[in-house]
Design an enzyme around this catalytic site. Structure first.
Site, PDB file in Angstrom:
ATOM      1  N   TYR A 109      -9.100 -12.517  -5.767  1.00  8.04           N
ATOM      2  CA  TYR A 109      -8.053 -12.765  -6.752  1.00  8.04           C
ATOM      3  C   TYR A 109      -8.156 -14.173  -7.339  1.00  8.04           C
ATOM      4  O   TYR A 109      -8.019 -14.359  -8.545  1.00  8.04           O
ATOM      5  CB  TYR A 109      -6.674 -12.559  -6.121  1.00  8.04           C
ATOM      6  CG  TYR A 109      -6.484 -11.185  -5.520  1.00  8.04           C
ATOM      7  CD1 TYR A 109      -6.677 -10.043  -6.286  1.00  8.04           C
ATOM      8  CD2 TYR A 109      -6.131 -11.027  -4.188  1.00  8.04           C
ATOM      9  CE1 TYR A 109      -6.518  -8.774  -5.737  1.00  8.04           C
ATOM     10  CE2 TYR A 109      -5.960  -9.773  -3.631  1.00  8.04           C
ATOM     11  CZ  TYR A 109      -6.167  -8.646  -4.412  1.00  8.04           C
ATOM     12  OH  TYR A 109      -6.012  -7.401  -3.857  1.00  8.04           O
ATOM     13  N   ARG A 121      -1.080  -3.081  -6.039  1.00  9.32           N
ATOM     14  CA  ARG A 121      -1.330  -4.108  -5.011  1.00  9.32           C
ATOM     15  C   ARG A 121      -2.294  -5.159  -5.562  1.00  9.32           C
ATOM     16  O   ARG A 121      -2.071  -6.363  -5.400  1.00  9.32           O
ATOM     17  CB  ARG A 121      -1.905  -3.463  -3.753  1.00  9.32           C
ATOM     18  CG  ARG A 121      -2.271  -4.462  -2.648  1.00  9.32           C
ATOM     19  CD  ARG A 121      -2.624  -3.730  -1.358  1.00  9.32           C
ATOM     20  NE  ARG A 121      -3.285  -4.581  -0.401  1.00  9.32           N
ATOM     21  CZ  ARG A 121      -2.645  -5.436   0.431  1.00  9.32           C
ATOM     22  NH1 ARG A 121      -1.337  -5.536   0.386  1.00  9.32           N
ATOM     23  NH2 ARG A 121      -3.322  -6.151   1.311  1.00  9.32           N
ATOM     24  N   ARG A 152       0.861  -1.177   0.000  1.00  5.11           N
ATOM     25  CA  ARG A 152       0.000   0.000   0.000  1.00  5.11           C
ATOM     26  C   ARG A 152       0.903   1.235   0.000  1.00  5.11           C
ATOM     27  O   ARG A 152       2.068   1.167   0.393  1.00  5.11           O
ATOM     28  CB  ARG A 152      -0.905   0.021   1.230  1.00  5.11           C
ATOM     29  CG  ARG A 152      -1.881  -1.155   1.325  1.00  5.11           C
ATOM     30  CD  ARG A 152      -2.697  -1.031   2.590  1.00  5.11           C
ATOM     31  NE  ARG A 152      -3.685  -2.096   2.733  1.00  5.11           N
ATOM     32  CZ  ARG A 152      -3.470  -3.255   3.328  1.00  5.11           C
ATOM     33  NH1 ARG A 152      -2.270  -3.505   3.852  1.00  5.11           N
ATOM     34  NH2 ARG A 152      -4.429  -4.159   3.429  1.00  5.11           N
ATOM     35  N   HIS A 211      -3.442  -9.888   4.387  1.00  7.17           N
ATOM     36  CA  HIS A 211      -4.875  -9.751   4.630  1.00  7.17           C
ATOM     37  C   HIS A 211      -5.255 -10.381   5.964  1.00  7.17           C
ATOM     38  O   HIS A 211      -4.911 -11.532   6.239  1.00  7.17           O
ATOM     39  CB  HIS A 211      -5.681 -10.438   3.524  1.00  7.17           C
ATOM     40  CG  HIS A 211      -5.697  -9.685   2.240  1.00  7.17           C
ATOM     41  ND1 HIS A 211      -5.838 -10.311   1.017  1.00  7.17           N
ATOM     42  CD2 HIS A 211      -5.619  -8.353   1.969  1.00  7.17           C
ATOM     43  CE1 HIS A 211      -5.823  -9.395   0.067  1.00  7.17           C
ATOM     44  NE2 HIS A 211      -5.696  -8.211   0.619  1.00  7.17           N
ATOM     45  N   HIS A 231      -2.898   1.818  -5.810  1.00 10.04           N
ATOM     46  CA  HIS A 231      -3.499   0.601  -5.246  1.00 10.04           C
ATOM     47  C   HIS A 231      -3.735  -0.447  -6.331  1.00 10.04           C
ATOM     48  O   HIS A 231      -3.881  -1.637  -6.020  1.00 10.04           O
ATOM     49  CB  HIS A 231      -4.805   0.925  -4.534  1.00 10.04           C
ATOM     50  CG  HIS A 231      -5.125  -0.033  -3.423  1.00 10.04           C
ATOM     51  ND1 HIS A 231      -4.434  -0.068  -2.236  1.00 10.04           N
ATOM     52  CD2 HIS A 231      -6.058  -1.023  -3.326  1.00 10.04           C
ATOM     53  CE1 HIS A 231      -4.926  -1.020  -1.456  1.00 10.04           C
ATOM     54  NE2 HIS A 231      -5.901  -1.616  -2.090  1.00 10.04           N
ATOM     55  N   LYS A 234      -3.558  -1.118   8.428  1.00 10.76           N
ATOM     56  CA  LYS A 234      -4.942  -1.605   8.492  1.00 10.76           C
ATOM     57  C   LYS A 234      -5.050  -2.923   9.255  1.00 10.76           C
ATOM     58  O   LYS A 234      -5.817  -3.816   8.884  1.00 10.76           O
ATOM     59  CB  LYS A 234      -5.534  -1.763   7.083  1.00 10.76           C
ATOM     60  CG  LYS A 234      -5.700  -0.443   6.334  1.00 10.76           C
ATOM     61  CD  LYS A 234      -6.454  -0.628   5.041  1.00 10.76           C
ATOM     62  CE  LYS A 234      -6.720   0.712   4.373  1.00 10.76           C
ATOM     63  NZ  LYS A 234      -7.486   0.572   3.121  1.00 10.76           N
TER      64      LYS A 234
END
Length: 206
Positions: A192, A160, A68, A183, A157, A93
């Protein structure tokens, strides 16, 4: 005496309401870049401005490690081991941190950055040796996208997302991709693998 409506006090019960601005639809057909497009903007960034080597390395690392913008600008040399060839990724995050291997293209780029910008705490800095801002990253990626002729505006982004889709297309395990991208919830990773053509390779045998 009649009062000017503009002078009346605002009331929540008033029939006249200020409507929120209409949300602009994205000009992009998809929210990720294909590997050839990433190569194009890396090659373009390398040839533009006084910091081409730095800017190309930024795009390369964001793609290869699914960084990010905030993670990229916070990257310090203390997280990088050029001798052993690895990089510590600190996720934002509430994501999971991890250690990634560095391959030859990244090692070459980082060694060149170290020569060009010696004695700095942060990997990517300005001429004044200050860490770059997220706004600067957005600008340089967008500029490279325009000059590379990609058409629709390019956002950091997308790099990513490009990483996630690339790894899924290579047939890598969903859990491994989740750990690689940091994640917290695997549902963010499944997008994905759902788009990966590898899922349907065995459907036709001819």
């Amino acid at each position: 005496m009649l009062l000017d409506p503009s002078q009346l006090p605002f009331s929540a019960k008033s029939n006249s309401r200020v409507l929120p601005p209409v949300k602009k639809t994205s000009e992009r057909d998809r929210e990720y870049l294909r590997p050839k497009e990433v190569e194009a903007i890396i090659g373009t960034a390398k040839k533009v401005g006084r910091h081409g080597i730095r800017d190309a390395a930024i795009i390369l690392l964001m793609f290869r490690h699914g960084l990010r913008t905030a993670e990229l600008v916070a990257l310090k040399w203390s997280q990088v081991d050029l001798t052993e060839g690895y990089i510590e990724i600190h996720r934002v995050k509430h994501g999971h941190d991890s250690i990634h291997p560095l391959r030859a293209p990244e090692l070459r780029a980082l060694r060149q950055i170290q020569r060009e910008y010696p004695e700095t705490q942060y990997v990517f800095v300005s001429e004044r040796k200050a860490p770059l801002s997220t706004r600067t990253i957005r600008h340089l990626v967008a500029r490279a996208g325009v000059l590379a002729g990609l058409g629709a505006p390019v956002h950091p982004h997308q790099l990513r997302h490009a990483c996630g889709y690339y790894l899924a297309a290579q047939g890598h395990d969903t859990r491994a991709i989740q750990d690689y991208l940091g994640h917290k919830n695997i549902h963010h990773t499944v997008r994905y693998t759902q788009m990966s053509p590898q899922r349907f390779e065995s459907f036709w045998k001819d």
